[in-house]
Design a protein around this motif. Structure first.
Motif: not given
Length: 489
Positions: A92-99
């Motif tokens: 979830v953190q990756i999706l928020v930061a990356e996308t």
């Protein structure tokens, strides 16, 4: 504000032949946070040679994987779903930061992916053979369902985790090897993270490969390579047509889920408040960067003004900003190019007669919601698929006109009908040339056991449930002559 807990520097390697290693390209790619443009990680890209190694690895590992029992293959899929659930906070953190995903959208994407993995864990048990009667005495016709061998998956930036897993999971479940090439802008959530999940789930090494490559460097090599028999592509119609063309030239099967110009038709008897609430959600979720997002909201003239008023009031409640704020619903677009393009369409449409009743600020990649009324189907904002938070509301004088306008688009992916008469809504829905449509709901829907796909320029094939079985398998006829057959020689 939430804090990123993942260590982005760990995502600087390719996953090829069961190893995490540097790409052989001379070029690097810098992955950026679309909100503040900060660098997340730099990766050395994969070369054409790396793509070949990945395909060879998948083909070699596939031979043994095909022979693994259905129960074992199913168990790996279920374990992968468990691993993904345990890693929810990180992805979830990756999706928020990356996308630029909101927390709500990111969690929904994880939910969809886990549901797909568990659904596709049933596919290994559906690879049964059947016996078909023969016109020849003493002959038995057997029809076997087999994996195609190797599948190439090309996934987009908007729902990178889910739209990769939607193809990877069923392809693996039925006994194939897979190479995935995620969008460069979201190569962690669309490729590398998934490879890590399956690695931890015990998938045999070499079977799944994730290559992070620039299309400007590798060209059509990912599609043209002789080993993959099916190319699964999710993305724009323009690129999808190119993928389909290359596949056709090389006699490969293409599964294409492409763009959409989705409508919500609000009939005269609709619940206006409910329709407006659904429209705000279906238009502005993930900044409108969804192939199923509402592109055209078609409203009967008799309730047009009331609907527009309700829609505008509800849009005022949509919070725009840093997606790491859990209360934010609209975050940044993926890049500045998207903003420039849609701003041009807005300006063109206003010159053509559209009325802009709300046009917020643009700051960096953040774009506040825009509402255009009195839109017609020939305006730029209605003709083109917008991946942006822009609502185009079209007035019509009749149900027949609404259906006509809906079908004038070259696209046919998803859609929506609002009416108090549900069965009449179904009658209208069946007249819309689209792969999916929802009565008294918005257009962004997906379920693991339902066929997902479009008509016309929105693609070919269907994902989901047993329909994925059709996409990633082939059939073979084996006849057995049990009695001597007479021949004239």
């Amino acid at each position: 504000m939430a804090t990123v807990t993942t260590t982005f520097s760990m995502w600087s390697n390719q996953y090829i032949n069961g190893q995490w290693r540097k790409g052989d390209s001379q070029n690097d790619y810098r992955n950026q946070n679309p909100f503040d443009l900060s660098e997340l990680v730099k990766i050395k890209l994969a070369s054409i040679e790396d793509v070949g190694v990945a395909y060879q690895s998948a083909a070699k590992a596939q031979k043994a994987w095909q022979k693994v029992s259905p129960g074992e293959r199913s168990a790996v899929l279920k374990k992968a779903a468990e691993v993904l659930e345990k890693g929810r906070d990180e992805i979830v953190q990756i999706l928020v930061a990356e996308t630029g995903s909101s927390f709500a959208k990111a969690n929904a994407e994880v939910d969809f992916s886990i549901a797909d993995m568990n659904q596709f864990a049933q596919l290994p048990f559906k690879m049964e053979a059947s016996v078909v009667s023969s016109v020849i005495p003493g002959k038995e016709n057997r029809v076997y369902r087999l994996p195609v061998g190797v599948v190439g998956v090309i996934s987009p930036f908007n729902f990178p985790l889910y739209l990769s897993i939607r193809a990877i999971a069923p392809a693996l479940a039925v006994g194939n090897g897979v190479v995935v090439k995620p969008d460069l802008q979201t190569f962690i959530s669309g490729g590398l993270f998934i490879a890590k999940v399956f690695e931890e789930a015990g998938l045999p090494k070499g079977l799944l490969n994730a290559v992070v490559a620039d299309i400007n460097e590798i060209g059509d090599a990912f599609i043209e390579h002789p080993l993959p028999k099916v190319i699964s592509f999710t993305g724009s119609t323009a690129v999808g047509k190119r993928v389909g063309e290359v596949c056709g030239r090389n006699l490969k099967r293409a599964a294409l889920e492409l763009g959409g110009n989705n409508v919500m038709i609000v009939l005269e008897d609709a619940d206006i408040e409910q329709a407006a609430s659904a429209a705000v959600f279906g238009k502005f979720l993930h900044q409108g960067q969804i192939c199923m997002a509402l592109n055209r909201i078609i409203v009967h003239q008799n309730i047009y003004d009331k609907f527009v008023k309700a829609f505008k009031e509800k849009t005022q409640l949509v919070k725009v900003g840093n997606p790491f704020d859990p209360s934010v619903f609209v975050g940044p677009l993926i890049n500045k190019k998207q903003i420039y393009k849609v701003q041009g369409w807005i300006d063109d449409s206003i010159r053509e007669g559209a009325v802009c009743i709300k046009r917020g600020n643009v700051a960096g990649n953040l774009m506040e919601p825009v509402i255009l009324t009195n839109v017609t189907n020939d305006m730029a904002i209605a003709k083109n698929e917008q991946f942006a938070p822009v609502a185009a509301i079209l007035p019509v004088e009749s149900e027949e006109e609404a259906i006509q306008i809906a079908n004038e688009s070259d696209y046919g992916l998803s859609g929506s009908i609002f009416t108090r008469d549900v069965e009449h809504g179904v009658e209208v829905a069946l007249q819309i040339e689209t792969g999916m449509i929802h009565v008294n709901d918005q257009s962004v829907n997906t379920e693991s056991n339902i066929p997902f796909g479009g008509e016309k320029s929105s693609g070919l094939g269907r994902y989901g449930g047993d329909w994925s079985l059709e996409e990633f398998t082939t059939t073979r006829w084996v006849s057995v002559q049990k009695e001597k057959r007479p021949f004239p020689f």
